[in-house]
Enzyme design. Structure first.
Site, PDB file in Angstrom:
ATOM      1  N   LYS A 168       0.011 -22.240  -6.625  1.00 25.74           N
ATOM      2  CA  LYS A 168       1.323 -21.631  -6.390  1.00 25.74           C
ATOM      3  C   LYS A 168       1.470 -21.236  -4.928  1.00 25.74           C
ATOM      4  CE  LYS A 168       3.439 -17.533  -6.346  1.00 25.74           C
ATOM      5  NZ  LYS A 168       4.471 -17.930  -5.414  1.00 25.74           N
ATOM      6  N   GLU A 243      -8.636 -12.643  -0.721  1.00 22.45           N
ATOM      7  CA  GLU A 243      -8.567 -12.613   0.748  1.00 22.45           C
ATOM      8  C   GLU A 243      -7.319 -11.828   1.102  1.00 22.45           C
ATOM      9  OE1 GLU A 243     -10.759 -13.863   2.818  1.00 22.45           O
ATOM     10  OE2 GLU A 243     -11.968 -15.035   1.432  1.00 22.45           O
ATOM     11  N   CYS A 277      -3.703 -13.168   9.411  1.00 21.26           N
ATOM     12  CA  CYS A 277      -4.499 -12.024   8.929  1.00 21.26           C
ATOM     13  C   CYS A 277      -5.578 -11.643   9.925  1.00 21.26           C
ATOM     14  CB  CYS A 277      -5.103 -12.353   7.573  1.00 21.26           C
ATOM     15  SG  CYS A 277      -6.046 -13.886   7.612  1.00 21.26           S
ATOM     16  N   GLU A 364      -1.231  -2.166   8.244  1.00 24.44           N
ATOM     17  CA  GLU A 364      -0.974  -3.558   8.626  1.00 24.44           C
ATOM     18  C   GLU A 364       0.522  -3.774   8.842  1.00 24.44           C
ATOM     19  OE1 GLU A 364      -1.285  -6.841   5.760  1.00 24.44           O
ATOM     20  OE2 GLU A 364      -2.514  -7.918   7.207  1.00 24.44           O
TER      21      GLU A 364
END
Ligand code: NAD
Length: 459
Positions: A168, A243, A277, A364
């Site tokens: 997906k 992750e 990331c 973040e």
């Protein structure tokens, strides 16, 4: 206008219910996406394909990975064009970062599979040998920032180890996964080996994680989504790889070579508009070289070209952090504004004067925003680098003390005098809230297989 369809059992399937995919560059509608809510058909197709696919020798599956790599490479300009269209990233980034790496992921795991060694453990009276069995049907869920790069990083090792797949892509960037599906049907990859479903995460993503016949989930995305995925999958004893997010530090020690540190740290700050990331969104600079470093960094920033961020919603999130930084006492050294043109553009933004424990410096943001912090000793830099909940990556810039400081950083990966320099054999992943597990080389092979030990007693 592209009409994205699901790939199920080798057939492209459209649904009545659809939603729109817009370009971040100007907000025009570029595609329609099926709003899938259940994955039973895809699971049935993947289960039906499992026996034949897992019965192939590993050499034959390596040949399939090479065939996919070759066909993707033939179409590399189209892969890059679609990725640039969907994400807004500059064409050279889409080609040199996304498209090339997507080809390499297949080629690397083909080569890696051919060189896999059998593991044996001899005892005085018996021999143990380890075989790696496929897990079965696996679910692969990926984010929007490096769409095909990250999805193919999961698809290639999952196929190599004999699993069949429900993949997906992010609902924000489905175009290259769709294109990969077309390539796989064109080259005749057996039906049902790779199934691709599209739709919203809490609907079709959740359905994948919940489905009892999907035995492993490999997820890359945000930490808060990772928590939901983990909470859903854990009671079902699914194998899980997560992750997740990061808030990485680039540390410039007093003995750094600024000729390489300035462009290197700038690239770590703003490549892909800071939406990787691994990006170094906190820049920690030794006080004795602070003025020199900052003068050069801000001067070189003027020539650094970035694309828009991924969407208007994401732009609003990034802008809210710029406002927060000002409330927290930060000073904007560069950027901070929204260019007057359509699309989700934000100037690359550099902020100083914030505590390293402020919200802006610890949460973040995932956009073109970095905070700058001054330190006096290596110990202080290490403490600052380690003060967030995240632990994904980092970089240290120093002529003599790089590895020494790198080893003290609480993260899964640290580069010394470079950034995003990747050998696909090495472990990739984070500690703390940045994830669970590792990808890459043997780590991916281990995740996408069940290791079974056979102990044979000698006569
Ligand atoms: P996200 O968590 O919103 O979405 C990631 C994927 O999960 C998407 O495909 C989404 O549809 C799906 N999803 C959403 N809800 C779900 C649910 N309940 N169940 C199953 N799937 C669901 O992340 P994003 O905004 O697409 O990506 C940005 C984030 O990804 C950032 O936090 C970034 O740091 C992280 N990221 C991490 C890595 C890494 O390797 N550690 C790499 C790239 C991006």
């Amino acid at each position: 206008m592209i009409h994205v369809e699901n790939l199920i059992g080798g057939k492209f399937v459209s649904l009545d219910e659809k939603f729109e995919d817009t370009s971040p560059s100007d907000f025009s509608v570029i595609a329609t996406i099926p709003r899938t809510k259940q994955v039973n058909d895809a699971v049935l197709a993947a289960k039906a394909a499992l026996h034949d696919w897992s019965s192939l020798g590993i050499e034959q599956r390596c040949d399939w990975l090479d065939k996919i790599a070759n066909e993707l490479e033939n179409e590399i300009q189209e892969v890059a064009r679609l990725e640039a269209l969907d994400t807004g990233k500059p064409m050279d980034v889409a080609l040199n970062v996304d498209a090339k790496r997507s080809v390499n992921n297949f080629r690397f795991f083909a080569e890696f599979g051919r060189n896999l060694q059998e593991q044996k453990f001899e005892m005085s009276d018996a021999t143990n040998y380890v075989i790696r069995k496929p897990i079965g049907v696996v679910g692969l869920i990926s984010p929007w920032n490096l769409p095909l790069y990250l999805l193919s990083w999961k698809i290639a090792p999952a196929l190599l180890m004999g699993n069949t797949i429900i993949a997906k892509p992010s609902e924000i960037t489905p175009l290259t996964a769709h294109f990969l599906g077309r390539i796989c049907t064109k080259i005749g990859l057996p039906d049902g080996v790779l199934n691709i479903v599209n739709g919203y995460g809490p609907e079709v993503g959740q359905a994948i994680v919940e489905h009892p016949e999907i035995k492993a989930i490999s997820f890359t995305g945000g930490t808060s989504t990772g928590k939901i995925v983990a909470a859903t999958a854990a009671p079902m004893f699914k194998k899980l790889s997560l992750e997740l997010g990061g808030k990485n530090a680039s540390i410039i020690l007093d003995d750094a070579d600024l000729e390489i540190a300035v462009p290197g740290v700038l690239r770590a700050s703003f490549l892909n508009s800071g939406q990787i990331c691994l990006c170094g969104s906190r820049v920690l600079v030794h006080a004795s070289i602070y003025d020199d470093f900052m003068n050069r960094y801000l001067a070189e920033l003027k020539d650094f070209k970035i694309g828009p961020v991924i969407s208007e919603e994401h732009r609003q999130k990034v802008l809210s952090y710029i406002r927060l930084a000002i409330e927290e006492g930060g000073e904007i050294l560069a950027g901070g504004n929204v260019p007057e043109k359509p699309g989700a553009w934000i100037e690359p933004t550099v902020i100083s004067g914030l505590s390293h424990t402020s919200r802006t410096a610890t949460e973040e943001i995932f956009g073109p925003v970095v905070t700058i912090h001054k330190f006096d000793t290596d110990e202080e830099a290490i403490e600052m680098a380690n003060c967030t909940q995240y632990g994904l990556a980092g970089s240290v810039w120093s002529k003599n003390r790089g590895p020494h400081v790198a080893e003290k950083i609480e993260s899964g990966m640290v580069w010394v005098n470079t950034w995003l320099h990747r050998d696909l054999r090495v472990p990739f992943g984070g500690v703390k809230d940045s994830g669970v597990g590792r990808e890459g080389g043997l780590w991916s092979v281990g995740f996408f297989s069940e290791a079974v030990n056979i102990c044979v007693m000698e006569d």
